[in-house]
Enzyme design. Structure first.
Site, PDB file in Angstrom:
ATOM      1  N   GLY A  66       0.771  -1.246   0.000  1.00 20.32           N
ATOM      2  CA  GLY A  66       0.000   0.000   0.000  1.00 20.32           C
ATOM      3  C   GLY A  66       0.795   1.286   0.000  1.00 20.32           C
ATOM      4  N   CYS A  67       1.508   1.554  -1.083  1.00 22.05           N
ATOM      5  CA  CYS A  67       2.297   2.792  -1.157  1.00 22.05           C
ATOM      6  C   CYS A  67       1.420   4.039  -1.194  1.00 22.05           C
ATOM      7  CB  CYS A  67       3.253   2.747  -2.339  1.00 22.05           C
ATOM      8  SG  CYS A  67       2.475   2.389  -3.910  1.00 22.05           S
ATOM      9  N   HIS A  68       0.136   3.886  -1.498  1.00 25.62           N
ATOM     10  CA  HIS A  68      -0.777   5.039  -1.478  1.00 25.62           C
ATOM     11  C   HIS A  68      -0.994   5.536  -0.045  1.00 25.62           C
ATOM     12  CE1 HIS A  68      -3.363   1.508  -0.919  1.00 25.62           C
ATOM     13  NE2 HIS A  68      -4.184   2.311  -0.244  1.00 25.62           N
TER      14      HIS A  68
END
Length: 162
Positions: free
Chosen positions: A126-128
């Site tokens: 989950g780089c967001h």
């Protein structure tokens, strides 16, 4: 090594998933109507079917944790950043500085940002969920960039700084 390919629709654009037969190796969010393997035929395996099902559940708001096997390719430092990102759950966020501290490199903000930007398996990793130190949205390399990141954050109920 065998490579398998699946494309699927999503609320943030078409997704292209690649598997090595045992794990998801990459996920790309459509940008400007294109995907990297746009003209390659799909060859779907069980890993990609599982990934597709879990992504559909995620977008429907029914799944908050992924348990698809992943195999991102990267340096030991990048893999350490991605491993830490996998610990940041639905509706949570972290900052570049916190990630640097967590991987033992508190002054490596640019390197942490580079690792995040090169994440080969967004959504599953989950780089967001990475925000600036002040809680503001910073860049995003997936899909249409910041609008895609904003959609994902809102989908997960993450409140942003004004």
């Amino acid at each position: 090594m065998n490579t398998y390919l699946l494309r699927m629709p999503s609320p943030i654009g078409r997704l292209e998933l690649v598997s090595d037969g045992t794990a998801v190796a990459s996920l790309t969010i459509e940008r400007d109507g294109m995907l990297p393997r746009e003209h390659s035929p799909e060859t779907v395996d069980d890993v990609l079917r599982l990934a597709r099902d879990q992504l559909e559940e995620y977008f429907d708001g029914e799944r908050r944790v992924f348990d698809v096997p992943l195999n991102p390719s990267g340096t030991p430092f990048r893999r350490a950043v991605w491993d830490r990102l996998r610990e940041v759950g639905w509706g949570e966020y972290t900052t570049y500085g916190e990630l640097g501290m967590a991987v033992g490199k508190p002054t490596a903000g640019r390197a942490v940002g580079g690792a995040i930007g090169s994440n080969p398996i967004p959504l599953f990793i989950g780089c967001h969920r990475v925000l600036g130190a002040d809680g503001r949205v910073t860049g995003y390399s997936g899909g249409q960039g910041i609008p895609t990141k904003l959609w994902l954050l809102e989908h997960e109920g993450i409140t942003l700084a004004a």
